[in-house]
Enzyme design. Sequence first.
Site, short mmCIF file in Angstrom:
data_model
loop_
_atom_site.label_atom_id
_atom_site.label_comp_id
_atom_site.label_asym_id
_atom_site.label_seq_id
_atom_site.Cartn_x
_atom_site.Cartn_y
_atom_site.Cartn_z
N GLU A 145 -49.44 -22.86 43.97
CA GLU A 145 -50.79 -23.18 43.49
C GLU A 145 -51.74 -22.01 43.77
O GLU A 145 -51.68 -21.37 44.81
CB GLU A 145 -51.31 -24.44 44.19
CG GLU A 145 -52.69 -24.87 43.70
CD GLU A 145 -53.27 -26.05 44.46
OE1 GLU A 145 -54.16 -26.72 43.91
OE2 GLU A 145 -52.84 -26.30 45.61
N LYS A 235 -55.12 -29.96 36.81
CA LYS A 235 -55.08 -30.84 37.98
C LYS A 235 -55.95 -32.07 37.75
O LYS A 235 -57.16 -31.97 37.49
CB LYS A 235 -55.56 -30.06 39.21
CG LYS A 235 -55.37 -30.77 40.54
CD LYS A 235 -55.74 -29.82 41.67
CE LYS A 235 -55.44 -30.39 43.04
NZ LYS A 235 -55.75 -29.42 44.11
N CYS A 278 -50.60 -30.17 43.55
CA CYS A 278 -51.05 -30.41 44.92
C CYS A 278 -51.49 -31.86 45.16
O CYS A 278 -50.67 -32.74 45.33
CB CYS A 278 -52.17 -29.43 45.28
SG CYS A 278 -52.43 -29.24 47.07
#
Length: 413
Positions: A145, A235, A278
């Site tokens: 990431e 995300k 994440c």
Amino acid sequence: MLSVLHKAFNRSTTSIISIGRGSYFILTEQRQHQQHKGLFSMKTTAAALLFTATNTCTSSNCSVQSFAPFISRTSNNNNNLRHRQLHRSGMALFSTSSNRCERVPNRVALLQFNVDHEKEVNLKTASDFIDDAAAQGASLLVLPEIWNGPYATEAFPEYAEKLPNVGEDISDDSILSSTCPSYDLIRRKAIEHNVHIVGGSISERVSSAENSSDSIFNTCMCVNPSGELVAKHRKVHLFDIDVPGGIRFKESDTLTGGSTVSLFDAGEPFGKVGVGICYDIRFPELAMCMIGRGCRILVYPGAFNMTTGPAHWELLQRARAVDGQCYVIAVSPARSNPPSPSDIEGKSSYPHYTAWGHSTVVSPWGEIVSTIDEKPGIVLADLEMNKVDEMRQGIPTGNQKRWDLYTFEDKKA
């Protein structure tokens, strides 16, 4: 060499960790289950071996130059054996640069490297790691990431790039190299090495006629061996947390959340691959959407910190793997220590973020297939995709839902 070692350790859990071209670190865990008065106990023996291969190796034909014991220890507590003693420094003496493996169809590579404040340095690092992983036979490569700049809310707009959308044809290399050099790198490398690349994530800038200011997203670009953009994940769940005595971080100060469930078909033997970033891993609902759409592998580039990492990084990967009865791959940046005042002078003034590291592959049974510590390195794993089918047939939870008691809806399907 890899297949030979798997045969030798077929009663163990074996991790194969690359520490440079032609040099590998092998960790095998031998588990013994014993029953005493109706209770089960488990004794785990871990042995680490270092070797280098002298010749070009394939999945069926390798030779060994040296095969020296490096670490050997025994413990009754399996949680203490998660490869805490793996260190890249000191092992480079065993490496050789003359080896190149033929591509292995089911081999994945997790690229864990340090992130610098200079984008050009990060592009060079990523390029080198991609070359190294491809040289060791990987067919699916995953970056960490926010790999092209600092992980700081203030830094995201500065390092952001304007990225193409899936299906958008941009044939002018000069446009790509100037507007989105990070994406251009993974596209070129995917073509060069004939591999799939899940491009970790970078910050993306999106202009809109409706908004006076640009939107910034945390975005993962997935490219196939032809250089085509096959998936683009923004995300979904932003990392807004405030842990008392731990860490406070608020991505929404800068970032906008995505609104898609993202996956692509990597062909045989991997099949469909779902992508989250994440904090997305904390939400089983998103994973259920990807599994419901046929995914057999879930990939999460992530940068857990020193508070959440030790507590939840591995736990969440294993949970998503068991829930989805699939492989889970999580890739972190390597850990870097806070810079000294002299190092900061004249350089980046962004707050330092310390990543947990420990990039890992987890099996559908919830076992650690391969992992690493916090230092830079490449994690290699040959995925046995038949294990996904075995798990789903043996424990058929997908067909045993009680929809009369609860409900779940994939609103984007």
